[in-house]
Design an enzyme around this catalytic site. Structure first.
Site, PDB file in Angstrom:
ATOM      1  N   CYS A 195       0.816  -1.226   0.000  1.00 24.97           N
ATOM      2  CA  CYS A 195       0.000   0.000   0.000  1.00 24.97           C
ATOM      3  C   CYS A 195       0.846   1.269   0.000  1.00 24.97           C
ATOM      4  O   CYS A 195       0.339   2.353  -0.267  1.00 24.97           O
ATOM      5  CB  CYS A 195      -0.945   0.016   1.187  1.00 24.97           C
ATOM      6  N   HIS A 230      -3.348   6.973   2.939  1.00 21.50           N
ATOM      7  CA  HIS A 230      -3.790   5.686   2.382  1.00 21.50           C
ATOM      8  C   HIS A 230      -5.171   5.348   2.946  1.00 21.50           C
ATOM      9  O   HIS A 230      -5.400   5.435   4.149  1.00 21.50           O
ATOM     10  CB  HIS A 230      -2.769   4.606   2.747  1.00 21.50           C
ATOM     11  N   ASN A 262     -10.286  -0.239   0.338  1.00 19.67           N
ATOM     12  CA  ASN A 262      -8.818  -0.181   0.342  1.00 19.67           C
ATOM     13  C   ASN A 262      -8.309  -0.725  -0.994  1.00 19.67           C
ATOM     14  O   ASN A 262      -8.407  -1.915  -1.264  1.00 19.67           O
ATOM     15  CB  ASN A 262      -8.300  -1.020   1.517  1.00 19.67           C
TER      16      ASN A 262
HETATM   17  O1  UT7 Z   1      -3.795  -1.466   3.739  1.00 23.15           O
HETATM   18  C1  UT7 Z   1      -2.841  -2.130   4.513  1.00 23.15           C
HETATM   19  C2  UT7 Z   1      -2.982  -1.856   5.908  1.00 23.15           C
HETATM   20  N1  UT7 Z   1      -4.198  -2.439   6.422  1.00 23.15           N
HETATM   21  C3  UT7 Z   1      -4.756  -1.877   7.437  1.00 23.15           C
HETATM   22  O2  UT7 Z   1      -4.293  -0.838   7.851  1.00 23.15           O
HETATM   23  C4  UT7 Z   1      -5.923  -2.567   8.095  1.00 23.15           C
HETATM   24  C5  UT7 Z   1      -5.865  -2.265   9.554  1.00 23.15           C
HETATM   25  N2  UT7 Z   1      -6.891  -2.939  10.339  1.00 23.15           N
HETATM   26  C6  UT7 Z   1      -8.166  -2.547  10.334  1.00 23.15           C
HETATM   27  O3  UT7 Z   1      -8.570  -1.700   9.573  1.00 23.15           O
HETATM   28  C7  UT7 Z   1      -9.074  -3.132  11.386  1.00 23.15           C
HETATM   29  O4  UT7 Z   1      -8.302  -3.829  12.331  1.00 23.15           O
HETATM   30  C8  UT7 Z   1     -10.155  -4.080  10.803  1.00 23.15           C
HETATM   31  C9  UT7 Z   1     -11.187  -3.285  10.053  1.00 23.15           C
HETATM   32  C10 UT7 Z   1      -9.514  -5.097   9.884  1.00 23.15           C
HETATM   33  C11 UT7 Z   1     -10.851  -4.813  11.949  1.00 23.15           C
HETATM   34  O5  UT7 Z   1     -11.402  -3.887  12.870  1.00 23.15           O
HETATM   35  P1  UT7 Z   1     -11.131  -4.056  14.439  1.00 23.15           P
HETATM   36  O6  UT7 Z   1     -11.883  -3.014  15.106  1.00 23.15           O
HETATM   37  O7  UT7 Z   1      -9.642  -4.062  14.635  1.00 23.15           O
HETATM   38  O8  UT7 Z   1     -11.775  -5.471  14.745  1.00 23.15           O
HETATM   39  P2  UT7 Z   1     -11.096  -6.788  15.291  1.00 23.15           P
HETATM   40  O9  UT7 Z   1     -10.132  -7.361  14.285  1.00 23.15           O
HETATM   41  O10 UT7 Z   1     -10.580  -6.540  16.666  1.00 23.15           O
HETATM   42  O11 UT7 Z   1     -12.353  -7.760  15.358  1.00 23.15           O
HETATM   43  C12 UT7 Z   1     -13.443  -7.485  16.222  1.00 23.15           C
HETATM   44  C13 UT7 Z   1     -14.511  -8.557  16.003  1.00 23.15           C
HETATM   45  C14 UT7 Z   1     -13.971  -9.979  16.003  1.00 23.15           C
HETATM   46  O12 UT7 Z   1     -14.934 -10.789  16.678  1.00 23.15           O
HETATM   47  P3  UT7 Z   1     -14.662 -11.287  18.191  1.00 23.15           P
HETATM   48  O13 UT7 Z   1     -13.395 -12.090  18.111  1.00 23.15           O
HETATM   49  O14 UT7 Z   1     -14.513 -10.032  18.994  1.00 23.15           O
HETATM   50  O15 UT7 Z   1     -15.897 -12.072  18.489  1.00 23.15           O
HETATM   51  C15 UT7 Z   1     -13.961 -10.363  14.551  1.00 23.15           C
HETATM   52  O16 UT7 Z   1     -14.111 -11.759  14.356  1.00 23.15           O
HETATM   53  O17 UT7 Z   1     -15.132  -8.357  14.721  1.00 23.15           O
HETATM   54  C16 UT7 Z   1     -15.161  -9.614  14.035  1.00 23.15           C
HETATM   55  N3  UT7 Z   1     -15.120  -9.374  12.609  1.00 23.15           N
HETATM   56  C17 UT7 Z   1     -16.212  -9.143  11.857  1.00 23.15           C
HETATM   57  N4  UT7 Z   1     -17.520  -9.077  12.180  1.00 23.15           N
HETATM   58  C18 UT7 Z   1     -18.388  -8.812  11.192  1.00 23.15           C
HETATM   59  C19 UT7 Z   1     -14.021  -9.316  11.795  1.00 23.15           C
HETATM   60  N5  UT7 Z   1     -14.410  -9.069  10.539  1.00 23.15           N
HETATM   61  C20 UT7 Z   1     -15.755  -8.951  10.550  1.00 23.15           C
HETATM   62  C21 UT7 Z   1     -16.713  -8.677   9.555  1.00 23.15           C
HETATM   63  N6  UT7 Z   1     -18.005  -8.611   9.910  1.00 23.15           N
HETATM   64  N7  UT7 Z   1     -16.373  -8.465   8.266  1.00 23.15           N
END
Ligand code: UT7
Length: 327
Positions: free
Chosen positions: A113, A254, A284
């Site tokens: 990215c 980004h 993204n």
């Molecule tokens: O471009 C390259 C760089 N990439 C990035 O910068 C991405 C950086 N990361 C992010 O943007 C965020 O971490 C995400 C959007 C990927 C995830 O958001 P988060 O607030 O960090 O959520 P999390 O990973 O802590 O997950 C929270 C919960 C989990 O459930 P439990 O374990 O708490 O029960 C996940 O399983 O959300 C769940 N989850 C979803 N739920 C519904 C993960 N993906 C989804 C989904 N729909 N698509």
């Protein structure tokens, strides 16, 4: 003194739209989760017969038209991508052929990215040293083709598209002022496409395990590192040039997550009007995200001559970087 400037921009996003509501029918997710956690409402997907060089061609032709130059005027073509048309040869060579840019050298940049900022830095150096005169830099991605559509942790995040710029020499004030590049390879396993390279060559077993698709090991850890890295890169860039955050007319970061963009803006104390975002519509698009956003900002009049732009990127590798541009 010879500097470089972005002389023209162009972009292209495929026609097919995939909304959060469409995703609700495919995996266990919701529009509400995706929108509140990422800021994404929809993303664009390329057709089966459309690859990264096709997207790049559309964006490049738009940029060349904006500048009024022909493909033969190009000295160098760089394509920043993690979804090349083929592993070999480079997507830049496919693009050179499509454009019939016969004089141009061509190569790809693999910095995920951050690829566009890396490319900007390379182009700036080539122009300052007089090596090249007219450089086409494209960020182009067909991420939908390497996304695991059963993995809700990643498939909701990514979209396809391309953004192109033409970089040319200048002695004036409108120029690329600085670029800063960083990486930390010890985090290589946070975000990767493990299969298809020389460690895990493509085989039925690799495909069965879905290792040829994007994996993000801990989205939350990537989130935290990304936020801090982009903040630090942005602040270092301003300090390096003796500038204050209040000098910034537009931050183009980004487009990975609207919460990351907001955090960077808050650390710089930038009001919302000084922050560009199109993540809601594009998702993204990795290396394409900044040049698509830049083109949109330019064409919509958000960027005016004399404006100070701050670009910041972050991606797999890990890689990150920033650029300061006087428009
Ligand atoms: O471009 C390259 C760089 N990439 C990035 O910068 C991405 C950086 N990361 C992010 O943007 C965020 O971490 C995400 C959007 C990927 C995830 O958001 P988060 O607030 O960090 O959520 P999390 O990973 O802590 O997950 C929270 C919960 C989990 O459930 P439990 O374990 O708490 O029960 C996940 O399983 O959300 C769940 N989850 C979803 N739920 C519904 C993960 N993906 C989804 C989904 N729909 N698509």
């Amino acid at each position: 003194m010879r500097y470089s400037r972005i002389a023209a921009t162009g972009s292209y996003v495929p026609e097919r739209v995939l909304t959060n509501f469409d995703l609700e029918k495919m995996i266990d997710t919701s529009d509400e989760w995706i929108l509140t956690r990422t800021g994404i409402s929809e993303r664009r997907l390329s057709r089966d017969d459309e690859d990264t060089s096709d997207l790049a061609e559309r964006a490049s032709r738009e940029a060349m038209e904006a500048m009024g130059i022909a493909p033969e005027d190009l000295d160098l073509i760089m394509v920043a991508t993690i979804t090349p048309t083929m592993p070999l040869p480079s997507t830049a060579c496919f693009l050179q052929d499509k454009l019939q840019a016969r004089r141009a050298a061509a190569f790809d940049i693999a910095a995920a990215c951050s690829g566009f900022i890396y490319g900007l830095s390379i182009a700036d150096s080539f122009i300052r040293t007089g090596t090249y005169h007219t450089i086409l830099l494209v960020g182009s991605e067909a991420l939908s083709k390497i996304v695991d559509w059963t993995d809700r942790n990643t498939c909701v995040l990514f979209g396809d598209g391309a953004g192109a710029v033409i970089i040319a020499p200048t002695e004036g004030e409108s120029r690329i002022i600085s670029t800063h590049l960083y990486s930390n390879g010890s985090y290589w396993d946070l975000l990767m496409q493990p299969g298809g390279g020389s460690r895990y060559p493509i085989s039925p077993e690799i495909i069965e395990k879905n290792l040829h698709k994007i994996k993000m090991m801990s989205g939350n850890e990537v989130f935290k590192i990304a936020t801090r890295a982009m903040e630090d890169a942005a602040i270092s860039a301003l300090k390096h040039n003796g500038l204050e955050p209040s000098d910034v007319d537009l931050l183009i970061a980004h487009q990975a997550n609207h919460r990351i963009i907001r955090a960077v803006a808050q650390r710089l104390r930038l009001p919302e009007k000084n922050v560009f975002s199109n993540i809601a519509k594009c998702g993204n698009t990795s290396a394409a995200s900044i040049p698509i956003a830049l083109d949109e900002a330019v064409r919509s009049g958000r960027v005016k001559e004399g404006d100070l732009l701050l670009l910041a990127a972050f991606g797999a590798g890990l890689t990150w970087g920033s650029a300061v541009i006087r428009w």
